[in-house]
Motif scaffolding. Structure first.
Motif, PDB file in Angstrom:
ATOM      1  N   LYS A 176       0.825  -1.212   0.000  1.00  0.00           N
ATOM      2  CA  LYS A 176       0.000   0.000   0.000  1.00  0.00           C
ATOM      3  C   LYS A 176       0.860   1.264   0.000  1.00  0.00           C
ATOM      4  O   LYS A 176       0.522   2.247  -0.654  1.00  0.00           O
ATOM      5  CB  LYS A 176      -0.917  -0.001   1.223  1.00  0.00           C
ATOM      6  CG  LYS A 176      -1.960  -1.113   1.222  1.00  0.00           C
ATOM      7  CD  LYS A 176      -2.886  -1.035   0.026  1.00  0.00           C
ATOM      8  CE  LYS A 176      -3.788   0.179   0.083  1.00  0.00           C
ATOM      9  NZ  LYS A 176      -4.764   0.209  -1.034  1.00  0.00           N
ATOM     10  N   LEU A 177       1.987   1.236   0.703  1.00  0.00           N
ATOM     11  CA  LEU A 177       2.861   2.405   0.732  1.00  0.00           C
ATOM     12  C   LEU A 177       3.414   2.707  -0.650  1.00  0.00           C
ATOM     13  O   LEU A 177       3.666   3.868  -0.998  1.00  0.00           O
ATOM     14  CB  LEU A 177       4.011   2.173   1.719  1.00  0.00           C
ATOM     15  CG  LEU A 177       4.922   3.373   1.972  1.00  0.00           C
ATOM     16  CD1 LEU A 177       4.165   4.483   2.696  1.00  0.00           C
ATOM     17  CD2 LEU A 177       6.142   2.949   2.806  1.00  0.00           C
ATOM     18  N   ALA A 178       3.571   1.677  -1.463  1.00  0.00           N
ATOM     19  CA  ALA A 178       4.082   1.863  -2.822  1.00  0.00           C
ATOM     20  C   ALA A 178       3.149   2.726  -3.664  1.00  0.00           C
ATOM     21  O   ALA A 178       3.567   3.290  -4.682  1.00  0.00           O
ATOM     22  CB  ALA A 178       4.295   0.514  -3.496  1.00  0.00           C
ATOM     23  N   GLU A 179       1.886   2.843  -3.242  1.00  0.00           N
ATOM     24  CA  GLU A 179       0.931   3.692  -3.958  1.00  0.00           C
ATOM     25  C   GLU A 179       1.115   5.170  -3.633  1.00  0.00           C
ATOM     26  O   GLU A 179       0.489   6.028  -4.254  1.00  0.00           O
ATOM     27  CB  GLU A 179      -0.495   3.257  -3.613  1.00  0.00           C
ATOM     28  CG  GLU A 179      -0.808   1.818  -4.033  1.00  0.00           C
ATOM     29  CD  GLU A 179      -2.174   1.351  -3.552  1.00  0.00           C
ATOM     30  OE1 GLU A 179      -2.896   2.180  -2.920  1.00  0.00           O
ATOM     31  OE2 GLU A 179      -2.520   0.188  -3.777  1.00  0.00           O
ATOM     32  N   GLY A 180       1.980   5.462  -2.659  1.00  0.00           N
ATOM     33  CA  GLY A 180       2.236   6.843  -2.272  1.00  0.00           C
ATOM     34  C   GLY A 180       2.034   7.041  -0.785  1.00  0.00           C
ATOM     35  O   GLY A 180       1.225   6.340  -0.160  1.00  0.00           O
ATOM     36  N   PHE A 181       2.772   7.981  -0.202  1.00  0.00           N
ATOM     37  CA  PHE A 181       2.612   8.256   1.222  1.00  0.00           C
ATOM     38  C   PHE A 181       1.243   8.891   1.433  1.00  0.00           C
ATOM     39  O   PHE A 181       0.882   9.857   0.754  1.00  0.00           O
ATOM     40  CB  PHE A 181       3.711   9.192   1.724  1.00  0.00           C
ATOM     41  CG  PHE A 181       3.993   9.040   3.188  1.00  0.00           C
ATOM     42  CD1 PHE A 181       4.880   8.085   3.629  1.00  0.00           C
ATOM     43  CD2 PHE A 181       3.344   9.830   4.121  1.00  0.00           C
ATOM     44  CE1 PHE A 181       5.150   7.931   4.987  1.00  0.00           C
ATOM     45  CE2 PHE A 181       3.591   9.689   5.474  1.00  0.00           C
ATOM     46  CZ  PHE A 181       4.497   8.731   5.918  1.00  0.00           C
ATOM     47  N   ARG A 199      12.685   3.096   0.181  1.00  0.00           N
ATOM     48  CA  ARG A 199      13.715   3.743  -0.648  1.00  0.00           C
ATOM     49  C   ARG A 199      13.106   4.783  -1.583  1.00  0.00           C
ATOM     50  O   ARG A 199      13.812   5.712  -2.022  1.00  0.00           O
ATOM     51  CB  ARG A 199      14.475   2.700  -1.450  1.00  0.00           C
ATOM     52  CG  ARG A 199      15.203   1.677  -0.583  1.00  0.00           C
ATOM     53  CD  ARG A 199      15.852   0.588  -1.411  1.00  0.00           C
ATOM     54  NE  ARG A 199      17.058   1.038  -2.080  1.00  0.00           N
ATOM     55  CZ  ARG A 199      17.695   0.348  -3.021  1.00  0.00           C
ATOM     56  NH1 ARG A 199      17.217  -0.816  -3.427  1.00  0.00           N
ATOM     57  NH2 ARG A 199      18.790   0.811  -3.577  1.00  0.00           N
ATOM     58  N   ARG A 200      11.834   4.648  -1.884  1.00  0.00           N
ATOM     59  CA  ARG A 200      11.179   5.606  -2.777  1.00  0.00           C
ATOM     60  C   ARG A 200      11.070   6.990  -2.150  1.00  0.00           C
ATOM     61  O   ARG A 200      10.828   7.973  -2.848  1.00  0.00           O
ATOM     62  CB  ARG A 200       9.775   5.116  -3.145  1.00  0.00           C
ATOM     63  CG  ARG A 200       9.749   3.746  -3.808  1.00  0.00           C
ATOM     64  CD  ARG A 200       8.371   3.398  -4.280  1.00  0.00           C
ATOM     65  NE  ARG A 200       8.298   2.045  -4.840  1.00  0.00           N
ATOM     66  CZ  ARG A 200       7.305   1.587  -5.573  1.00  0.00           C
ATOM     67  NH1 ARG A 200       6.272   2.384  -5.823  1.00  0.00           N
ATOM     68  NH2 ARG A 200       7.317   0.350  -6.036  1.00  0.00           N
ATOM     69  N   PHE A 201      11.240   7.062  -0.821  1.00  0.00           N
ATOM     70  CA  PHE A 201      11.042   8.334  -0.123  1.00  0.00           C
ATOM     71  C   PHE A 201      12.361   8.888   0.428  1.00  0.00           C
ATOM     72  O   PHE A 201      12.354   9.807   1.238  1.00  0.00           O
ATOM     73  CB  PHE A 201      10.043   8.139   1.022  1.00  0.00           C
ATOM     74  CG  PHE A 201       8.727   7.568   0.572  1.00  0.00           C
ATOM     75  CD1 PHE A 201       7.728   8.394   0.073  1.00  0.00           C
ATOM     76  CD2 PHE A 201       8.499   6.196   0.621  1.00  0.00           C
ATOM     77  CE1 PHE A 201       6.521   7.863  -0.356  1.00  0.00           C
ATOM     78  CE2 PHE A 201       7.285   5.663   0.195  1.00  0.00           C
ATOM     79  CZ  PHE A 201       6.302   6.492  -0.303  1.00  0.00           C
ATOM     80  N   ALA A 202      13.484   8.306  -0.007  1.00  0.00           N
ATOM     81  CA  ALA A 202      14.776   8.731   0.525  1.00  0.00           C
ATOM     82  C   ALA A 202      15.151  10.145   0.085  1.00  0.00           C
ATOM     83  O   ALA A 202      15.773  10.899   0.841  1.00  0.00           O
ATOM     84  CB  ALA A 202      15.871   7.743   0.109  1.00  0.00           C
ATOM     85  N   ASP A 203      14.780  10.504  -1.138  1.00  0.00           N
ATOM     86  CA  ASP A 203      15.068  11.852  -1.617  1.00  0.00           C
ATOM     87  C   ASP A 203      13.916  12.778  -1.275  1.00  0.00           C
ATOM     88  O   ASP A 203      12.756  12.487  -1.562  1.00  0.00           O
ATOM     89  CB  ASP A 203      15.282  11.849  -3.137  1.00  0.00           C
ATOM     90  CG  ASP A 203      16.513  11.055  -3.538  1.00  0.00           C
ATOM     91  OD1 ASP A 203      17.479  11.057  -2.759  1.00  0.00           O
ATOM     92  OD2 ASP A 203      16.478  10.427  -4.618  1.00  0.00           O
ATOM     93  N   ALA A 204      14.243  13.887  -0.626  1.00  0.00           N
ATOM     94  CA  ALA A 204      13.199  14.840  -0.254  1.00  0.00           C
ATOM     95  C   ALA A 204      12.483  15.332  -1.508  1.00  0.00           C
ATOM     96  O   ALA A 204      13.099  15.839  -2.437  1.00  0.00           O
ATOM     97  CB  ALA A 204      13.807  16.008   0.507  1.00  0.00           C
ATOM     98  N   GLY A 205      11.194  15.165  -1.527  1.00  0.00           N
ATOM     99  CA  GLY A 205      10.387  15.603  -2.659  1.00  0.00           C
ATOM    100  C   GLY A 205       9.124  16.257  -2.141  1.00  0.00           C
ATOM    101  O   GLY A 205       9.186  17.085  -1.230  1.00  0.00           O
TER     102      GLY A 205
END
Length: 263
Positions: A176-181, A199-205
């Motif tokens: 579910k997290l893969a769908e977005g925070f 790992r998808r959220f490691a770079d501040a976006g």
């Protein structure tokens, strides 16, 4: 009447089991175990150690083991694959209840963590009870005994509160997290993440800088704990997770990921 006790045994440390759980162990005549193969033998070992430590000397009990149904690790339809797996597990439990229990006996199913959190044992046993009631077969009763979840163990081992003051925490899965925070959520406790979704959220976006509290094999001698700003530790978590999985043949991990506070 046959009685099924669904007993939460905690997240790995044999001492995580509650006093209520210990009392339940000492009511059991037969323990039902699902054999998940040699690689996951440590999971059975923890269950056996719990029984050795906490069942009173002289209390007669026995173990009955059946092969755990195989699971499709990359299904085209995830929900359908889970339904198929649960149906197969129900059939295994039905056979054990019918063949390995006498009327008046109590069986115990030892569930990792707590039976209410991302585990289908309660659903499977309730389905069997409903089926037996409809078919007029032997009567079955059941009880659920809570246990310490991996999320509780994670927070305790990192010595942190799970939530920030007046803020909610989302319990979710890697899928579910893969769908977005999730919008409106600052903190998420993530289980069942086989794809290193953090790992998808490691770079501040758009979500800003994140921090993580990660743990694997919680409460066991193999325990690994890593925490910090996600951008700084994501690579280390991935490396340690990969190494541990290769070494042990399996991994059980969870983590708390949340937006870093200013300052």
């Amino acid at each position: 009447m046959k009685t099924i006790l669904i007993i939460g045994i905690g997240a790995g440390d044999p001492d995580y089991i509650t006093v209520q759980g210990v009392k339940a162990l000492n009511r059991v005549d037969v323990f039902f175990l699902m054999d998940k193969g040699r690689i996951k033998g440590k999971l059975r070992g923890v269950r056996e150690e719990i029984c050795r430590r906490h069942i009173a000397p002289g209390r007669a009990h026995r173990f009955v083991e059946a092969p755990s149904p195989p699971r499709d690790t990359a299904p085209a339809d995830y929900r359908a694959s889970v339904d198929e797996l649960n149906a197969a597990k129900q059939s295994v439990f039905e056979r054990m209840i019918a063949d390995e229990m006498k009327d008046g006996e109590t069986a115990g199913i030892l569930v990792w963590g707590d039976p209410m959190l991302y585990d289908s044992t309660i659903r499977n046993i309730e389905a069997i009870i409903a089926s037996d009631r409809n078919k007029g077969r032997h009567r079955i009763d059941n009880e659920v005994i809570p246990g310490i979840t991996a999320v509780q163990a994670l927070a305790a081992r990192h010595r942190i509160p799970l939530n920030r003051i007046a803020e909610p925490v989302l319990l979710t899965t890697g899928r579910k997290l893969a769908e977005g925070f999730p919008a409106g959520i600052d903190s998420a406790a993530v289980l069942l993440d086989g794809e290193d979704t953090y790992r998808r959220f490691a770079d501040a976006g758009i979500h800003g800088e994140m921090e993580i509290y990660w743990g694997a094999y919680l409460g066991t001698p193999d325990e690994i704990l890593i925490s910090g700003k996600l951008k700084d530790v994501a690579g280390e978590i991935h490396r340690r997770r990969t190494e541990a999985r290769q070494k042990n043949g399996w991994i059980m991990d969870t983590y708390l990921i949340r937006k870093a506070q200013d300052g």
